[in-house]
Design an enzyme around this catalytic site. Structure first.
Site, short mmCIF file in Angstrom:
data_model
loop_
_atom_site.label_atom_id
_atom_site.label_comp_id
_atom_site.label_asym_id
_atom_site.label_seq_id
_atom_site.Cartn_x
_atom_site.Cartn_y
_atom_site.Cartn_z
CG HIS A 11 -55.24 -34.06 13.64
ND1 HIS A 11 -55.94 -33.32 13.04
CD2 HIS A 11 -53.89 -34.11 12.79
CE1 HIS A 11 -55.53 -32.75 11.97
NE2 HIS A 11 -54.46 -33.47 11.76
CB CYS B 73 -54.80 -31.21 8.97
SG CYS B 73 -53.51 -32.36 8.51
CB CYS C 68 -46.25 -36.32 17.70
SG CYS C 68 -44.41 -36.27 17.43
#
Length: 395
Positions: free
Chosen positions: A335, A86, A209
């Site tokens: 994301h 990430c 989340c």
């Protein structure tokens, strides 16, 4: 070594785009970045390119960097791919800074992309899981949310934080993301909604989340020797820090902090000649709500165990002492793994140049901003400090 400047940045929307390819998304981000360069940017200006991506789903596993740069006309430009889970996008920016500081290049494009929503849930969990420790986490069935749930449980036990504290992260970031036209989850949520959401991995629920997203983001960096050809407003990369850590949780001494982020932040502050108190805003890696709380402490915004107080007191709200994740963060903005770090840099560029629209911080306009990008559950971390130089300053 030469100073490096951020002269342009842009991104595609983050979200779910079943009809779009990774090349298409990267091209949109690249065009947006070029358009943001005041003096304009042509392909022949670019000396090098660095692209961050995990390569989710198996598309173009080899040569994925050139696969996107040739699509936007960057032919015969050296391009390399960075994979640090990430944190791939953040490390792409760091590599671009290093190339310029070393004298190898004057103008470097640092980008990132990911397409994640065209896979089944089971396959997506597999690809996300490879960023954790393979043998003792992924192959034993632990999901990414499960790993961060362990960190949340440890933090709540040690410091007395509550599920409501985690939910305040969601409320703040959704409020910011609702003002961001590029955000994946561009809606507000109430504290009640965020507390009562379905459990994903106890104590984390759905609102704790971030989503899996498609998207791309690009930053354009230039040396002090050529910066005036591209902009009248200098945004200096004042400090960069990075570090790696044990990949698996079981190998670490503690679950309530990420040492790689602590070291990266200390290095970035030292090189920039500033500290946490000098920052006007920060974009931190909030893949899960607990990650934002831990980031406050790792980055020196507050003492260990006191992060929930910053949220309760509104100090990280847009009108607080240190606004955090004005973009909406990973939680709301989205994301897309390889694009996340470069997407943070886009928000920093927009805030420092006054282009953030309804999210713009004013009175006064920010001078210092920080971006913080984490790989996995803390196996890698990179921190950048950006400075808007006052007019008339010569270095």
């Amino acid at each position: 070594m030469r100073d490096v400047y951020l002269v342009g940045a842009g991104q595609s929307p983050f979200g779910a785009f079943p009809d779009r390819s990774y090349r298409d998304l990267f091209a949109e981000a690249y065009r947006a970045a070029c358009d943001s360069v005041d003096g304009g940017l042509e392909a022949e200006d670019v000396d090098e390119a660095v692209v961050g991506t995990l390569g989710v789903g198996g598309r173009q596993l080899g040569l994925s960097g050139p696969a996107v740069t040739e699509h936007v006309g960057l032919h015969n430009v050296p391009c390399s791919r960075v994979e640090n889970a990430c944190a791939a996008g953040g490390f792409a920016v760091r590599n671009a800074v290093q190339a310029i500081k070393s004298g190898f290049a004057d103008v470097v494009v640092a980008g990132g992309y990911e397409v994640m929503t065209d896979l089944s849930d089971d396959v997506t969990k597999y690809w996300l899981g490879v960023s954790g420790e393979t043998e003792w986490e992924r192959l034993t069935g632990t999901t990414f949310s499960g790993v961060y749930a362990q960190m949340a449980s440890a933090y709540m036990t040690e410091y007395g934080a509550t599920a409501e504290d985690l939910s305040r992260v969601a409320v703040k970031n959704h409020g910011n993301g609702a003002k961001n036209p590029k955000a994946h989850l561009d809606f507000e949520c109430s504290l009640e909604d965020a507390v009562d959401a379905p459990t994903v991995a106890d104590p984390l629920n759905l609102y704790h989340c971030c989503p899996t997203s498609d998207g791309a983001a690009v930053a354009v960096l230039a040396s002090e020797d050529v910066v005036d050809e591209y902009t009248d407003e200098r945004i200096r990369v004042a400090g960069v820090g990075a570090a790696s850590e044990r990949v698996g949780l079981a190998q670490r001494d503690r679950y309530t902090g990420i040492s790689a982020s602590q070291v990266a932040a200390e290095t970035a502050y030292e090189r920039a000649g500033v500290g946490p108190d000098d920052l006007d805003f920060a974009e931190v890696h909030d893949c899960f709500a607990i990650a934002e709380l831990i980031a406050y402490e790792d980055l020196g915004f507050c003492e260990p165990g006191t992060a929930p107080e910053l949220l309760r007191e509104g100090r990280t709200d847009p009108d607080g002492d240190l606004p955090v994740n004005t973009s909406g963060g990973l939680k709301s903005k989205g994301h897309p793994i390889g694009a996340t770090g470069t997407g943070q840099v886009v928000e920093a560029f927009d805030q420092l140049t006054g282009r953030a629209g309804d999210r713009q911080l004013e009175d006064p306009r920010p001078r210092y901003g920080l971006t913080h990008n984490v790989g996995g559950s803390g196996g890698a971390s990179v921190v950048h400090v950006f400075e808007r130089e006052p007019e008339g300053v010569a270095r």
